[in-house]
Design a protein around this motif. Sequence first.
Motif, mmCIF file in Angstrom:
data_model
loop_
_atom_site.group_PDB
_atom_site.id
_atom_site.type_symbol
_atom_site.label_atom_id
_atom_site.label_comp_id
_atom_site.label_asym_id
_atom_site.label_seq_id
_atom_site.Cartn_x
_atom_site.Cartn_y
_atom_site.Cartn_z
ATOM 1 N N VAL A 42 55.428 44.327 34.201
ATOM 2 C CA VAL A 42 54.492 45.228 34.894
ATOM 3 C C VAL A 42 53.301 44.471 35.451
ATOM 4 C CG1 VAL A 42 52.901 47.161 34.572
ATOM 5 C CG2 VAL A 42 55.185 47.243 33.552
ATOM 6 N N PHE A 43 52.638 43.684 34.615
ATOM 7 C CA PHE A 43 51.376 43.069 35.031
ATOM 8 C C PHE A 43 51.593 41.867 35.948
ATOM 9 C CE2 PHE A 43 50.213 44.976 30.837
ATOM 10 C CZ PHE A 43 49.442 45.999 31.362
ATOM 11 N N LYS A 44 52.724 41.187 35.814
ATOM 12 C CA LYS A 44 52.986 40.081 36.727
ATOM 13 C C LYS A 44 53.216 40.569 38.156
ATOM 14 C CE LYS A 44 52.769 36.421 34.111
ATOM 15 N NZ LYS A 44 51.787 35.321 34.372
ATOM 16 N N ARG A 45 53.616 41.834 38.286
ATOM 17 C CA ARG A 45 53.782 42.429 39.612
ATOM 18 C C ARG A 45 52.518 43.151 40.063
ATOM 19 N NH1 ARG A 45 58.970 42.418 41.342
ATOM 20 N NH2 ARG A 45 58.486 44.048 42.850
ATOM 21 N N ARG A 46 51.443 42.975 39.302
ATOM 22 C CA ARG A 46 50.118 43.510 39.648
ATOM 23 C C ARG A 46 50.114 45.027 39.772
ATOM 24 N NH1 ARG A 46 47.475 39.143 43.955
ATOM 25 N NH2 ARG A 46 47.987 37.258 42.740
ATOM 26 N N VAL A 47 50.833 45.676 38.881
ATOM 27 C CA VAL A 47 50.815 47.138 38.824
ATOM 28 C C VAL A 47 49.584 47.556 38.024
ATOM 29 C CG1 VAL A 47 52.040 49.197 38.072
ATOM 30 C CG2 VAL A 47 53.311 47.228 38.934
ATOM 31 N N VAL A 127 36.785 42.119 29.504
ATOM 32 C CA VAL A 127 35.771 42.911 30.201
ATOM 33 C C VAL A 127 35.645 42.452 31.653
ATOM 34 C CG1 VAL A 127 33.321 43.508 30.275
ATOM 35 C CG2 VAL A 127 34.518 43.432 28.088
ATOM 36 N N ALA A 128 35.719 41.149 31.858
ATOM 37 C CA ALA A 128 35.627 40.635 33.224
ATOM 38 C C ALA A 128 36.803 41.099 34.074
ATOM 39 C CB ALA A 128 35.564 39.105 33.196
ATOM 40 N N VAL A 129 38.000 41.138 33.488
ATOM 41 C CA VAL A 129 39.160 41.632 34.228
ATOM 42 C C VAL A 129 39.000 43.101 34.548
ATOM 43 C CG1 VAL A 129 41.626 42.102 34.017
ATOM 44 C CG2 VAL A 129 40.733 39.896 33.324
ATOM 45 N N ARG A 130 38.424 43.852 33.637
ATOM 46 C CA ARG A 130 38.211 45.274 33.890
ATOM 47 C C ARG A 130 37.230 45.493 35.045
ATOM 48 N NH1 ARG A 130 34.567 48.233 29.660
ATOM 49 N NH2 ARG A 130 33.092 46.989 30.881
ATOM 50 N N ASP A 131 36.194 44.687 35.114
ATOM 51 C CA ASP A 131 35.142 44.905 36.113
ATOM 52 C C ASP A 131 35.428 44.195 37.435
ATOM 53 O OD1 ASP A 131 33.834 46.405 34.218
ATOM 54 O OD2 ASP A 131 32.568 44.752 33.534
ATOM 55 N N GLN A 132 35.827 42.933 37.363
ATOM 56 C CA GLN A 132 36.038 42.134 38.581
ATOM 57 C C GLN A 132 37.288 41.283 38.424
ATOM 58 O OE1 GLN A 132 34.423 42.217 41.411
ATOM 59 N NE2 GLN A 132 32.810 43.639 40.802
ATOM 60 N N GLU A 133 38.448 41.896 38.625
ATOM 61 C CA GLU A 133 39.698 41.180 38.402
ATOM 62 C C GLU A 133 39.883 40.037 39.389
ATOM 63 O OE1 GLU A 133 44.518 42.145 38.371
ATOM 64 O OE2 GLU A 133 43.054 43.742 38.050
ATOM 65 N N GLU A 134 39.551 40.254 40.635
ATOM 66 C CA GLU A 134 39.750 39.206 41.633
ATOM 67 C C GLU A 134 38.843 38.015 41.370
ATOM 68 O OE1 GLU A 134 42.083 39.066 43.788
ATOM 69 O OE2 GLU A 134 42.851 41.035 43.195
ATOM 70 N N PHE A 138 39.831 34.058 40.815
ATOM 71 C CA PHE A 138 39.248 32.948 41.549
ATOM 72 C C PHE A 138 38.691 31.871 40.612
ATOM 73 C CE2 PHE A 138 38.247 36.065 45.195
ATOM 74 C CZ PHE A 138 39.526 35.881 45.690
ATOM 75 N N LEU A 139 38.319 32.266 39.385
ATOM 76 C CA LEU A 139 37.796 31.301 38.417
ATOM 77 C C LEU A 139 38.900 30.509 37.719
ATOM 78 C CD1 LEU A 139 34.941 33.401 36.765
ATOM 79 C CD2 LEU A 139 34.719 31.526 38.396
ATOM 80 N N GLY A 140 40.157 30.811 38.024
ATOM 81 C CA GLY A 140 41.248 30.034 37.480
ATOM 82 C C GLY A 140 42.028 30.693 36.364
ATOM 83 N N TYR A 141 41.687 31.926 36.021
ATOM 84 C CA TYR A 141 42.411 32.647 34.970
ATOM 85 C C TYR A 141 43.432 33.586 35.599
ATOM 86 C CZ TYR A 141 38.603 31.109 31.910
ATOM 87 O OH TYR A 141 37.707 30.356 31.206
ATOM 88 N N ASP A 142 44.501 33.812 34.881
ATOM 89 C CA ASP A 142 45.526 34.749 35.331
ATOM 90 C C ASP A 142 45.270 36.103 34.661
ATOM 91 O OD1 ASP A 142 47.683 36.097 36.279
ATOM 92 O OD2 ASP A 142 49.203 34.748 35.442
#
Length: 273
Positions: A42-47, A127-134, A138-142
């Motif tokens: 699911v998440f690898k397909r960015r659902v 928390v960062a993924v929840r607020d600003q995923e993109e 860009f910071l290098g995390y998946d």
Amino acid sequence: FMQIAGIRELPGYWTPFTSPLVTILAILVVPALVAFVLGLGVFKRRVKGAYFAILSQALAAAFAILLVGQQTIGGSNGLNRFRTFFGFNLNDPANKRMLFFIAAGVLLLVVALTRQLMYSRYGELLVAVRDQEERVRFLGYDPANIKVVAYVVAAFFAGIAGALFVPIVGIISPADVGIVPSIAFLIGVAIGGRATLLGPVLGAIGVAWAQSTLSENFPSGWIYAQGLLFIVVVGFFPAGVAGLIALIRRRKPREDAPRDETPDALPELEVAR
């Protein structure tokens, strides 16, 4: 899962835990493994967003339908007549009371572990993924890997909760894993406050208490009350009860704060007029 968990049928009742070690491993490993596989797909397909919510409910409905067709585990009736818990008789009031204490202790332990997870490096990433995923990407995390870990941890805790729920209630059926219980969980989280730690716990306890109390007196009206409560909370109190309490505390004046003397002068002005 019955063969993995070591569940077998005896005359008159179902008894799990024929192999305690295998059962414990099944409780802990099987839900986490299933969540890991689903999470990667699911998440690898960015659902995400509404699509993820719809997919989650569809999976719950499909799994409930699958269990209904399995007559070897009771079909729509599910598994019932649980009489023992690791060899202890569940009909004994002392054992029932101890089982409640065990469930409460496990709940406190899970809350403590979740708190440590929240204040860790991974919690900050979540928390960062929840607020600003993109920005996280860009910071290098998946972000997909971060979500998969959260999904697996949630399934791990849910497996423990289910293993304690069944002996307490004495029955487990496909209706307990369908869409309606999922919505009840969401309502509990929304009422308590999804951005807090204790909010979902208190919300789930409150919803369970209201359901068991109101459904006895108003069987046909509880579903409507549940939906109305969910709409009111989401529409007017998006932060839940915990957010409302925090808002009241922020607006409440402190006792040591300097008092404004301007209102005291108003009566004198009225007399002068």
